[in-house]
Structures are given as C-alpha cells and as structure tokens.
Design a protein around this motif. Structure first.
Motif, PDB file in Angstrom:
ATOM      1  N   LEU A  32       0.863  -1.060  -0.062  1.00 26.78           N
ATOM      2  CA  LEU A  32       0.013   0.081  -0.039  1.00 26.78           C
ATOM      3  C   LEU A  32       0.822   1.227   0.120  1.00 26.78           C
ATOM      4  N   ARG A  33       0.147   2.464  -0.086  1.00 24.85           N
ATOM      5  CA  ARG A  33       0.972   3.616  -0.211  1.00 24.85           C
ATOM      6  C   ARG A  33       1.762   3.906   1.054  1.00 24.85           C
ATOM      7  N   ASN A  34       2.824   4.816   1.202  1.00 28.32           N
ATOM      8  CA  ASN A  34       3.892   4.595   2.174  1.00 28.32           C
ATOM      9  C   ASN A  34       2.912   5.209   3.433  1.00 28.32           C
ATOM     10  N   SER A  35       2.190   6.327   3.215  1.00 21.72           N
ATOM     11  CA  SER A  35       1.600   7.003   4.389  1.00 21.72           C
ATOM     12  C   SER A  35       0.849   6.246   5.233  1.00 21.72           C
TER      13      SER A  35
ATOM     14  N   ARG B 134      -8.385   8.819  -0.683  1.00 18.07           N
ATOM     15  CA  ARG B 134      -7.524   9.780   0.209  1.00 18.07           C
ATOM     16  C   ARG B 134      -7.937  11.182   0.078  1.00 18.07           C
TER      17      ARG B 134
ATOM     18  N   THR C  92      -7.702  13.581  -3.254  1.00 18.93           N
ATOM     19  CA  THR C  92      -7.328  12.869  -4.418  1.00 18.93           C
ATOM     20  C   THR C  92      -8.411  11.978  -4.893  1.00 18.93           C
TER      21      THR C  92
ATOM     22  N   ASP D  93      -7.944   8.618  -5.041  1.00 18.51           N
ATOM     23  CA  ASP D  93      -7.035   7.181  -4.711  1.00 18.51           C
ATOM     24  C   ASP D  93      -7.731   6.438  -3.726  1.00 18.51           C
TER      25      ASP D  93
ATOM     26  N   ASP E  90      -6.183   0.983  -1.655  1.00 13.60           N
ATOM     27  CA  ASP E  90      -5.538  -0.120  -2.430  1.00 13.60           C
ATOM     28  C   ASP E  90      -4.642   0.348  -3.662  1.00 13.60           C
ATOM     29  N   ASN E  91      -4.639   1.786  -3.794  1.00 15.16           N
ATOM     30  CA  ASN E  91      -3.953   2.259  -4.724  1.00 15.16           C
ATOM     31  C   ASN E  91      -4.794   2.529  -6.066  1.00 15.16           C
TER      32      ASN E  91
ATOM     33  N   THR F  31      -7.750   4.004  -8.563  1.00 14.55           N
ATOM     34  CA  THR F  31      -8.313   5.372  -8.587  1.00 14.55           C
ATOM     35  C   THR F  31      -9.378   5.267  -9.134  1.00 14.55           C
TER      36      THR F  31
END
Length: 431
Positions: free
Chosen positions: A103-106, A390, A393, A395, A398-399, A401
């Motif tokens: 997943l995204r780092n954040s 997010r 965004t 997004d 799970d990234n 869009t």
C-alpha cells in the motif's frame, strides 16, 4: 515533510497570488513554520513576507497586506511540516500492523503526535510527550485533544499498548484537567481485556475528573485477515448489548450523557440508535459515533420537501459499507418512492481486509470491482462516499483510482464529499 500546498481555495488570497498545489512555503516573515499551528499564528497579522518555492524550482518572496483575521486560503495535506512524532507503542490492536504490504507509504506511518490530535482529531496516547511538548500545550492551551484511553488500569493499559513505560494515564488526564484543556477520550474495546468489569471501573474512574472530558467513545476492535495471532476476538451481539448497557448505566449514574457507543455496537446488538439530542455536539463523528443518527435526522428534515415525481428517469447504484447499510437503506427506500427514481443500494463485502471489516471508509477500489462486476451490466451511474478516498485525491486505499474503477465497471462514478449530510445525494438525484 515541508509545507507543501495541496489545495488552494477559490476567491482567496492564495488564488490571487497564483499559488498552486505542489508549491512549498519556505518561511513566513523569515521564520520556517514547523506545523499548521505555527502557520496559523504567523498569518494572523496584517503584513507578511511569504517566501515560496514554485513547483518549477523558482523561489519568490511575496509581500502581502491583508486584514488581521483574513485566511490565506491555503490547505495542506498534513498539519505537520517537520517530522511527525512517531508512536512508541506496540498496541495489541494496532490497525497499521494489520495491513498487507504494497500500500502507499503513508498508511504505514504510526503517528502519536499531539499537534495532529489538536488539528485533525487523531488519537494520541500521551506516552511520548517531552517536556517541551507539554510546555507548548500549556502555553498555547491546545485543545481539545483526542486521547486513546482504553483503560484506567495502568498495568492493563501498558499491556494493551505493549509499552511497560507508559505513564500513569490518570495523572496525565489530571494534568490536562488542571489546565482546563478539554479532551475527547477513546476506548477501543477488546473482549477479554478492557470490557465488562474493567470498562465499568474505567468509566467510574473518569468521574473523578471534572468537565474537561467532553465525551468518551467506546468502539469495537477492528481485526483484518492479515492479523497475526488469535488472542483478540471481535465483539458479537451479546458483547455489544453488554457494552451498551454499561454505557447507559454510567450515563444515568452521572446524570449526563458523556459516554457513547459507536454506531457499530448498535448495529451488532440490533438496537435503535440513540436520539439526536443524546449525541450533543457529535464530537466523535470521525470515530463512528453518531453518523447514522445524524444522517437519519438530516433526512427526516428534508423528506417533506421532496417531490412526488421527477420528469427524467434516474437509475443509480449506490455502494456502501455493511455497517451503514441499515441507515442508508431507510433513506434510499424513501427516495425510491419518488416516481422515476430508482436507486439500487449495495452493501459491499470487504474481500481485501476480510469479512470482519464492515465500515465504508475501508472499502477499496478492488472491493467495489469484485462486488459489482457481477451486476456490471445494470450499472451506469455509481454513487460512492468520499470517505473511501484519500483526501484531495481520487485514490482508494489499495492505490486504485476512481478512474480505474470506472473503466473496469464501465460506468460513471459520483463521489459524495459530504459524509454527514444527504444534501449531495438528493441534489444528484433531483439534478
């Protein structure tokens, strides 16, 4: 992380200055802001020099004259511009530790930062406050703060936090009490740990503190399929009923409604949500406390103004979390009584996280695809809540869009940005 602009409000000073998302604020009056708290104080002047770095790398100092109270119209993705204060605990129920890789780092950041608690309502444990942090909280009277309490039994709390050095939580609460800094408290209820008699003791201990406690939210532990170990279990109907009874008894004893069960407990117990008035100012909506009642009450006030029919037929599919399905269905059933309106409400099962996760905010793009692909031919316009995305965004967690899901389902997606009102939904349907 630097002070990167993520959004510029229309008709604002920032828009007049042609500031854009991605531009960086280096300093204000030659001082570098370390967080949004600094920024808010620095711009509360009538003259300032704004040192910015454009996305193309060019730097510029802009002299600004404005009224003292004027906002600049700048939004930031995070309220912290230096390093986020990390969590030093190893909580037995930590959701970050229950996520899959990739997943995204954040999403893997474990923050325990009092500044984000003050600015964004995130929950902190008070276990990592340094002397300078406490001095700043005292000096600036930063509140309300949102605190992860869990239990007032310090030995049990240290076990649940995985931190044998965690300070005495009642002493920390007394410190804030003496300062008259208001707090919202959160208890993540883990069956077999801080439920039952322990929950009763915790609530009784809080009576010793005065009215700086604005609310206490009791929420059920969330468990994903990626969790390692099986020492925790999810609350069932009986546990939800017991917890609601404990909360009701406590509120009756103190003569005020301070403690609140999250919506999920009422859904698990099969009980009606409390009245609108019992939630007071809805101080813990982000923790899932009172959202269903707020939406139902909002719709009751709007229902009388709905038309009996609309001229153009409208067909929508609306995706929602399983927890929100019951309250959403009451609204959708009424809207479907309008002639030429047809909305198919679909509760989304979480294949990504596992069937224990039932909240709308954790629905992923792939969950939407997997649940809706079998009825793809019936979907032209899909309605989703913006809580799935997010902020600022398109997004999903799970990234994927919004565009990815639209392409896969061959439909148009309508995102409702206001999570706490039916206005956008009704406007969309009535056009």
């Amino acid at each position: 992380m630097p002070a990167i602009i993520s959004f510029v409000k229309e008709n604002s000073i920032a828009q007049d200055l042609e500031l854009k998302p991605g531009d960086e604020i280096i300093s204000i009056n030659n001082v570098k802001p370390i967080d949004l708290i600094d920024y808010q104080h620095m711009i509360a002047v009538e003259e300032l020099d704004l040192h910015i770095k454009r996305t193309n790398g060019e730097e510029e100092i802009i002299e600004i004259e404005k009224y003292f109270e004027d906002d600049m119209g700048i939004c930031f993705e995070s309220g912290v511009f230096d390093k986020i204060k990390p969590c030093t605990n190893k909580c037995i129920f930590c959701f970050v530790d229950q996520q899959p890789p990739g997943l995204r780092n954040s999403l893997y950041i474990k923050d325990d930062d009092y500044r984000l608690s003050y600015l964004q309502g995130t929950y902190i444990t008070l276990t990592n406050l340094q002397k300078k942090d406490k001095e700043r909280i005292e000096k600036m009277m930063l509140g309300p703060l949102y605190i992860s309490l869990h239990t007032t039994n310090n030995n049990l709390r240290r076990k649940m936090l995985g931190n044998p050095k965690a300070p005495d939580i009642m002493e920390e609460l007394k410190w804030l009490n003496e300062l008259d800094i208001p707090v919202h408290l959160q208890i993540v209820m883990c069956p077999g740990y801080n439920d039952g008699e322990e929950l009763i003791k915790t609530l009784d201990d809080l009576v010793k503190l005065k009215s700086n406690i604005l609310s206490v939210a009791i929420v059920p532990v969330g468990l994903t399929k990626y969790r390692e170990g099986n020492e925790l279990k999810k609350a069932d109907k009986d546990k939800a009923t017991e917890t609601i009874d404990i909360i009701n008894d406590f509120n009756e004893k103190v003569g005020n409604i301070v403690a609140h069960a999250s919506d999920e407990f009422y859904i698990l117990a099969g009980q009606d949500f409390p009245s609108y008035e019992q939630y007071h100012d809805f101080g813990q909506l982000e923790d899932g406390v009172g959202i269903c009642r707020m939406l139902l009450n909002d719709f009751e006030q709007q229902k009388a103004d709905l038309p009996k029919a609309i001229d153009t037929p409208k067909n929508f599919t609306m995706a929602t979390g399983q927890d929100a399905y019951r309250s959403n269905k009451q609204v959708i059933d009424e809207l479907n009584k309008i002639k030429n309106v047809n909305i198919n409400l679909v509760p989304i099962e979480s294949y990504f996280w596992g069937d224990s996760i039932t909240v709308t905010g954790l629905i992923t793009g792939q969950d939407l695809i997997d649940n809706l692909l079998p009825i793809k031919s019936e979907i032209d316009d899909l309605i989703i809540s913006g809580v799935m995305l997010r902020k600022f965004t398109n997004d999903f967690l799970d990234n994927l869009t919004v565009e990815d899901v639209e392409n896969k389902l061959e439909c148009t997606i309508h995102v409702l940005e206001d999570y706490y009102s039916n206005d956008e939904l009704i406007d969309l349907i009535l056009d």
